[in-house]
Design a protein around this motif. Structure first.
Motif, PDB file in Angstrom:
ATOM      1  N   GLU A   1      61.803 -17.900  63.488  1.00 44.82           N
ATOM      2  CA  GLU A   1      62.582 -18.840  62.691  1.00 44.82           C
ATOM      3  C   GLU A   1      62.838 -18.259  61.318  1.00 44.82           C
ATOM      4  O   GLU A   1      61.976 -17.559  60.769  1.00 44.82           O
ATOM      5  CB  GLU A   1      61.779 -20.135  62.499  1.00 44.82           C
ATOM      6  CG  GLU A   1      61.836 -21.083  63.649  1.00 44.82           C
ATOM      7  CD  GLU A   1      61.060 -22.359  63.332  1.00 44.82           C
ATOM      8  OE1 GLU A   1      61.456 -23.397  63.817  1.00 44.82           O
ATOM      9  OE2 GLU A   1      60.056 -22.291  62.598  1.00 44.82           O
ATOM     10  N   PRO A   2      63.971 -18.594  60.713  1.00 45.12           N
ATOM     11  CA  PRO A   2      64.264 -18.068  59.387  1.00 45.12           C
ATOM     12  C   PRO A   2      63.295 -18.555  58.302  1.00 45.12           C
ATOM     13  O   PRO A   2      63.338 -18.032  57.199  1.00 45.12           O
ATOM     14  CB  PRO A   2      65.687 -18.577  59.103  1.00 45.12           C
ATOM     15  CG  PRO A   2      66.279 -18.794  60.444  1.00 45.12           C
ATOM     16  CD  PRO A   2      65.146 -19.268  61.301  1.00 45.12           C
ATOM     17  N   GLY A   3      62.418 -19.499  58.585  1.00 47.91           N
ATOM     18  CA  GLY A   3      61.393 -19.861  57.601  1.00 47.91           C
ATOM     19  C   GLY A   3      60.430 -18.723  57.335  1.00 47.91           C
ATOM     20  O   GLY A   3      59.710 -18.709  56.334  1.00 47.91           O
ATOM     21  N   LEU A   4      60.407 -17.760  58.248  1.00 49.73           N
ATOM     22  CA  LEU A   4      59.502 -16.612  58.114  1.00 49.73           C
ATOM     23  C   LEU A   4      60.265 -15.412  57.570  1.00 49.73           C
ATOM     24  O   LEU A   4      61.451 -15.231  57.843  1.00 49.73           O
ATOM     25  CB  LEU A   4      58.903 -16.258  59.469  1.00 49.73           C
ATOM     26  CG  LEU A   4      57.946 -17.287  60.066  1.00 49.73           C
ATOM     27  CD1 LEU A   4      57.687 -16.982  61.534  1.00 49.73           C
ATOM     28  CD2 LEU A   4      56.637 -17.312  59.276  1.00 49.73           C
ATOM     29  N   ASP A   5      59.557 -14.606  56.819  1.00 51.89           N
ATOM     30  CA  ASP A   5      60.076 -13.349  56.283  1.00 51.89           C
ATOM     31  C   ASP A   5      59.593 -12.198  57.146  1.00 51.89           C
ATOM     32  O   ASP A   5      58.402 -12.123  57.433  1.00 51.89           O
ATOM     33  CB  ASP A   5      59.479 -13.126  54.892  1.00 51.89           C
ATOM     34  CG  ASP A   5      60.479 -13.417  53.820  1.00 51.89           C
ATOM     35  OD1 ASP A   5      61.474 -14.090  54.134  1.00 51.89           O
ATOM     36  OD2 ASP A   5      60.256 -12.959  52.688  1.00 51.89           O
ATOM     37  N   LEU A   6      60.480 -11.284  57.517  1.00 52.05           N
ATOM     38  CA  LEU A   6      60.059 -10.132  58.317  1.00 52.05           C
ATOM     39  C   LEU A   6      60.008  -8.887  57.445  1.00 52.05           C
ATOM     40  O   LEU A   6      60.979  -8.559  56.761  1.00 52.05           O
ATOM     41  CB  LEU A   6      61.039  -9.913  59.469  1.00 52.05           C
ATOM     42  CG  LEU A   6      60.619  -8.826  60.448  1.00 52.05           C
ATOM     43  CD1 LEU A   6      59.558  -9.369  61.391  1.00 52.05           C
ATOM     44  CD2 LEU A   6      61.806  -8.319  61.237  1.00 52.05           C
TER      45      LEU A   6
ATOM     46  N   GLY B   1      55.156   1.183  63.624  1.00 47.95           N
ATOM     47  CA  GLY B   1      55.350   0.486  64.881  1.00 47.95           C
ATOM     48  C   GLY B   1      54.990  -0.987  64.829  1.00 47.95           C
ATOM     49  O   GLY B   1      55.067  -1.672  65.841  1.00 47.95           O
ATOM     50  N   PHE B   2      54.608  -1.481  63.662  1.00 46.89           N
ATOM     51  CA  PHE B   2      54.227  -2.888  63.542  1.00 46.89           C
ATOM     52  C   PHE B   2      55.080  -3.583  62.477  1.00 46.89           C
ATOM     53  O   PHE B   2      55.541  -2.951  61.520  1.00 46.89           O
ATOM     54  CB  PHE B   2      52.737  -3.020  63.190  1.00 46.89           C
ATOM     55  CG  PHE B   2      51.839  -2.750  64.356  1.00 46.89           C
ATOM     56  CD1 PHE B   2      51.301  -3.782  65.103  1.00 46.89           C
ATOM     57  CD2 PHE B   2      51.550  -1.431  64.726  1.00 46.89           C
ATOM     58  CE1 PHE B   2      50.487  -3.518  66.191  1.00 46.89           C
ATOM     59  CE2 PHE B   2      50.735  -1.165  65.824  1.00 46.89           C
ATOM     60  CZ  PHE B   2      50.202  -2.214  66.558  1.00 46.89           C
ATOM     61  N   LEU B   3      55.303  -4.886  62.697  1.00 46.59           N
ATOM     62  CA  LEU B   3      56.068  -5.713  61.762  1.00 46.59           C
ATOM     63  C   LEU B   3      55.191  -6.856  61.270  1.00 46.59           C
ATOM     64  O   LEU B   3      54.361  -7.377  62.016  1.00 46.59           O
ATOM     65  CB  LEU B   3      57.304  -6.294  62.456  1.00 46.59           C
ATOM     66  CG  LEU B   3      58.413  -5.306  62.824  1.00 46.59           C
ATOM     67  CD1 LEU B   3      59.423  -5.954  63.763  1.00 46.59           C
ATOM     68  CD2 LEU B   3      59.105  -4.798  61.567  1.00 46.59           C
ATOM     69  N   THR B   4      55.390  -7.254  60.001  1.00 44.62           N
ATOM     70  CA  THR B   4      54.598  -8.343  59.428  1.00 44.62           C
ATOM     71  C   THR B   4      55.497  -9.548  59.169  1.00 44.62           C
ATOM     72  O   THR B   4      56.587  -9.412  58.618  1.00 44.62           O
ATOM     73  CB  THR B   4      53.930  -7.884  58.118  1.00 44.62           C
ATOM     74  OG1 THR B   4      53.104  -6.755  58.397  1.00 44.62           O
ATOM     75  CG2 THR B   4      53.070  -8.997  57.529  1.00 44.62           C
ATOM     76  N   LEU B   5      55.030 -10.731  59.607  1.00 44.78           N
ATOM     77  CA  LEU B   5      55.731 -11.980  59.342  1.00 44.78           C
ATOM     78  C   LEU B   5      54.958 -12.757  58.297  1.00 44.78           C
ATOM     79  O   LEU B   5      53.730 -12.899  58.387  1.00 44.78           O
ATOM     80  CB  LEU B   5      55.826 -12.808  60.629  1.00 44.78           C
ATOM     81  CG  LEU B   5      56.748 -12.226  61.694  1.00 44.78           C
ATOM     82  CD1 LEU B   5      56.351 -12.701  63.073  1.00 44.78           C
ATOM     83  CD2 LEU B   5      58.191 -12.598  61.395  1.00 44.78           C
ATOM     84  N   ILE B   6      55.676 -13.239  57.285  1.00 47.75           N
ATOM     85  CA  ILE B   6      55.031 -13.937  56.173  1.00 47.75           C
ATOM     86  C   ILE B   6      55.742 -15.266  55.959  1.00 47.75           C
ATOM     87  O   ILE B   6      56.976 -15.329  56.017  1.00 47.75           O
ATOM     88  CB  ILE B   6      55.105 -13.089  54.879  1.00 47.75           C
ATOM     89  CG1 ILE B   6      54.440 -11.731  55.102  1.00 47.75           C
ATOM     90  CG2 ILE B   6      54.447 -13.811  53.706  1.00 47.75           C
ATOM     91  CD1 ILE B   6      54.657 -10.746  53.988  1.00 47.75           C
ATOM     92  N   GLY B   7      54.978 -16.338  55.705  1.00 48.72           N
ATOM     93  CA  GLY B   7      55.582 -17.617  55.359  1.00 48.72           C
ATOM     94  C   GLY B   7      55.193 -18.721  56.311  1.00 48.72           C
ATOM     95  O   GLY B   7      54.090 -18.703  56.885  1.00 48.72           O
ATOM     96  N   THR B   8      56.115 -19.671  56.516  1.00 48.18           N
ATOM     97  CA  THR B   8      55.857 -20.828  57.350  1.00 48.18           C
ATOM     98  C   THR B   8      56.945 -20.918  58.419  1.00 48.18           C
ATOM     99  O   THR B   8      58.129 -20.892  58.097  1.00 48.18           O
ATOM    100  CB  THR B   8      55.842 -22.116  56.504  1.00 48.18           C
ATOM    101  OG1 THR B   8      54.799 -21.998  55.526  1.00 48.18           O
ATOM    102  CG2 THR B   8      55.594 -23.341  57.364  1.00 48.18           C
ATOM    103  N   GLY B   9      56.520 -21.029  59.648  1.00 46.34           N
ATOM    104  CA  GLY B   9      57.508 -21.123  60.722  1.00 46.34           C
ATOM    105  C   GLY B   9      56.915 -20.659  62.030  1.00 46.34           C
ATOM    106  O   GLY B   9      55.726 -20.382  62.131  1.00 46.34           O
ATOM    107  N   ARG B  10      57.800 -20.563  63.039  1.00 49.18           N
ATOM    108  CA  ARG B  10      57.348 -20.256  64.394  1.00 49.18           C
ATOM    109  C   ARG B  10      57.922 -18.912  64.828  1.00 49.18           C
ATOM    110  O   ARG B  10      59.044 -18.561  64.458  1.00 49.18           O
ATOM    111  CB  ARG B  10      57.829 -21.363  65.329  1.00 49.18           C
ATOM    112  CG  ARG B  10      57.590 -21.099  66.800  1.00 49.18           C
ATOM    113  CD  ARG B  10      57.875 -22.332  67.597  1.00 49.18           C
ATOM    114  NE  ARG B  10      56.835 -23.336  67.377  1.00 49.18           N
ATOM    115  CZ  ARG B  10      56.902 -24.577  67.847  1.00 49.18           C
ATOM    116  NH1 ARG B  10      57.948 -24.968  68.522  1.00 49.18           N
ATOM    117  NH2 ARG B  10      55.921 -25.415  67.626  1.00 49.18           N
TER     118      ARG B  10
END
Lengths: 216, 249, 203
Positions: B110-115, B122-131
């Protein structure tokens, strides 16, 4: 002595400590906690004779010895994992299906289909199946790999079971085996139904069959 | 034993259809990795991230140039079915949190999360609030540090410090004992290298998958070459020439 | 894996899909015509789709499986099922099979140009990479499907490519879903949670 505990259909966990060592397929460790050591081994507890048998059988699946103190998680290539506990009996399993087993189990090699005589041997080579299997005997746990999980089929004197050699994973019990050709199909080899050769298991025991014709 | 038949209404809303298929009840925009959509009902459009009208969205939520070409935005209304190689698929809810996951296994968010790109290649981090929705080979297994994990079995981690590399002593001894450091010396047990996690947090594991990582590693390396000057580039060229000579033998 | 109890009946099953059986079973390869008559065989030759079924007869239980694929049972009550021949694991011997030309769809999904048509009353077992999901199509509610995830469909369905204006702008930039099928009408489409490769329309 706690046995292997399955984590899910593709992973299991096993304790390691003094007097509790493991042999596992190389590269099958997923994670560990504690001080655990992995060293390559050629004999995998089978002694020189067993190692020779394995080499002759063309079974070159590299194994490693796992020692130390801690907990190790195993899995391999996303394949399904089945734990089989042995209480003094013998499990017959193809070496490339072995994920991990207790070092306390005695390991050896035999040729499946040998009761079928020379014809059985020749047929085994015709089908290109490595029907040499590893034997594990004693008290302890074994984890085997399969493509799509295994089903256990009971073998009784009244009900022998025929298995596609490629779907065969392992068997245990007082079981005679021979390679047979399907009725009336020998003349169709090469363009037949694809079921020309079967492993016939009779006696009293259990055979483990996977949901696939895929070798590992 | 016959499978149930679903329609647009009876499909679950933001939940699993079965362990391998997830249904997103789309009403707006989601980021999705290319090739993971298997079917949809409704009015849904798929746009590449370079589409002009998406500029503001991408600027706000997508910070991974390395993977930008692997992603699209799905927008509209409908039920969107996602799946990946027959792997297990799960949704995860983050509340003001952060979670790092293997890039190829992230299906949508969801766009509530920052990628953002993780420091670990090889890894990505998601930050914030969302699914977000992610795939794993077999069910996900959660473990707490301290633990050492085989790189191919690592799916991701949350809240704990980034891992460090751990090498078995015999491997280190091999490197010290020979001139092999340059030659990419290989260990013998197949288990001489792990990711070492310490501290508080959760580590996500899966059964090891054959990771098609060459492409990712290459992209990561190429991204870093930009940091080198002429001297560094020459040294790298020399190193690569030596490695190539060894590989040819 | 599919277990079939036979008491003298005959089924048709994918060649090589027997993994085990007990009791007495015979396996017979079907003739070149695959039970469809000469015309069916000729159409298959043209279409490049091999007939891949064998006949299984006997008393006992036969276990069928293929590449660890999931098995979905579909009861047919006089309607028609369209399925790629490699995805057809087993069917009641009383069901008729035939060839249906599918044009571009087969090419884009990495399959042959023809698909197998199964008609009549009886049970069909189809294979999918992961459990198949059955999705209903009703008039006014079309369904869009990734060709690589398509497994089978039944009912009165029209199939076309999604080609709206927006779609063409995404094409060429490689959205990853650049070709889709749209099913309209009345019926059910079966999709799988994995994508087979090898299609020629992959962009």
């Amino acid at each position: 002595m706690p046995a292997f505990s399955p984590i899910n259909s593709k992973m299991l966990q096993a304790p390691v400590g003094p007097g509790r060592e493991l042999y596992s397929r190389r590269g099958a460790m997923l994670a560990y906690v504690g001080q655990v050591y992995f060293e390559p081994t050629v004999t995998a507890g089978a002694g020189i004779g067993g190692a020779l048998g394995r080499a002759m059988a063309g079974e070159h699946v590299p194994m490693m010895r796992v020692t130390g103190q801690g907990t190790v998680m195993f899995g391999y290539g996303g394949l399904d994992v089945t734990v089989i506990d042995l209480q003094g009996d013998t499990l017959y399993v193809e070496a490339d299906r072995l994920l991990v087993h207790d070092a306390s189990l005695q390991s050896g090699t035999m040729f499946l289909g040998e009761q079928g005589g020379l014809a059985g041997v020749i047929r085994g080579q015709v089908t290109g199946q490595g029907l040499f299997t590893t034997t594990l005997t004693g008290h302890g746990s074994v984890a085997v790999l399969s493509h799509g999980g295994v089903i256990e089929l009971p073998i009784t004197p009244q009900r022998p079971v025929h298995v596609d050699p490629q779907a065969y994973v392992a068997h245990r019990g007082n079981v005679q085996n021979r390679l047979s050709t399907s009725l009336g199909l020998r003349d169709l080899i090469g363009r037949g139904s694809g079921e020309a050769f079967q492993l016939e298991l009779s006696g009293q025991g259990t055979v483990y069959v996977q949901a696939s014709e895929k070798k590992i | 034993m016959t499978t149930p038949t679903y329609n647009r209404v009876s499909l679950p809303s933001n939940d699993n259809v079965n362990p391998y298929v997830f249904c997103v009840d789309l009403n707006g925009q989601w980021f999705a990795q290319k090739g993971k959509m298997i079917a949809y009902y409704g009015q849904i459009r798929f746009e590449s991230l370079s589409a002009g009208p998406l500029d503001a969205l991408v600027a706000a939520n997508f910070h991974s140039p390395l993977y930008a070409r692997d992603w699209i935005v799905a927008q509209g209304q409908g039920k969107l079915l996602l799946a990946d190689r027959g792997f297990d698929v799960n949704s995860y809810d983050l509340t003001d949190g952060n979670l790092t996951i293997r890039a190829g296994n992230l299906l949508a968010f969801e766009p509530g999360l920052d990628l953002k790109q993780s420091i670990i290649p090889g890894f990505l981090t998601l930050i914030g609030t969302g699914r977000f929705i992610a795939a794993s080979n077999g069910p996900v297994h959660f473990v707490e540090p301290p633990v050492r994990v085989d790189p191919q079995a690592l799916l991701g981690w949350a809240d704990c410090p980034s891992p460090c590399h751990h090498y078995d002593h015999s491997y280190v001894r091999g490197v010290l004992g020979t001139a092999g450091s340059l030659l990419g010396i290989r260990g013998t047990s197949g288990e001489e290298h792990q990711f070492d996690f310490t501290g508080e947090g959760t580590v996500l594991m899966q059964s090891s998958e054959v990771v098609r990582d060459t492409e990712t590693v290459l992209r990561d390396l190429e991204g870093q070459i930009g940091m080198l000057g002429a001297g560094g580039l020459q040294r790298l060229q020399h190193f690569i020439a030596q490695r190539l000579a060894v590989e040819r033998d | 894996m599919l277990a079939v109890d036979l008491m003298g009946e005959t089924i048709r099953a994918l060649n090589g899909s027997m993994v085990a059986y007990d009791g007495q079973m015979t396996f017979k390869r079907q003739g070149i015509t695959g039970g469809e008559g000469l015309r069916g065989a000729l159409r298959r030759r043209v279409a490049g789709e091999g007939m891949t079924l064998m006949e299984v007869t006997g008393h006992g239980t036969v276990y069928l499986a293929h590449e660890a694929a999931e098995v979905t049972l579909i009861p047919l009550q006089g309607d028609t099922l369209y399925v790629e021949s490699e995805s057809l694991l087993a069917l009641d011997a009383g069901l008729r099979t035939g060839v249906q030309f599918v044009g571009l769809r087969g090419m884009s999904s990495g399959q042959g140009l023809a698909t197998t048509k199964v008609e009549g009353h009886g049970m069909v077992a189809i294979l999918s990479d992961g459990p198949a999901v059955a999705l209903e199509v009703v008039p006014g509610e079309p369904l869009q499907v990734d060709p690589h995830a398509y497994v089978a469909h039944r009912g009165q369905l029209q199939q076309d490519f999604v080609t709206d204006v927006n779609w063409r702008t995404v094409l060429g930039q490689g959205s990853g879903e650049s070709v889709q099928f749209r099913y309209q009408g009345h019926g059910v489409v079966y999709v799988q949670p994995a994508e087979r490769g090898g299609g020629v329309l992959e962009i």
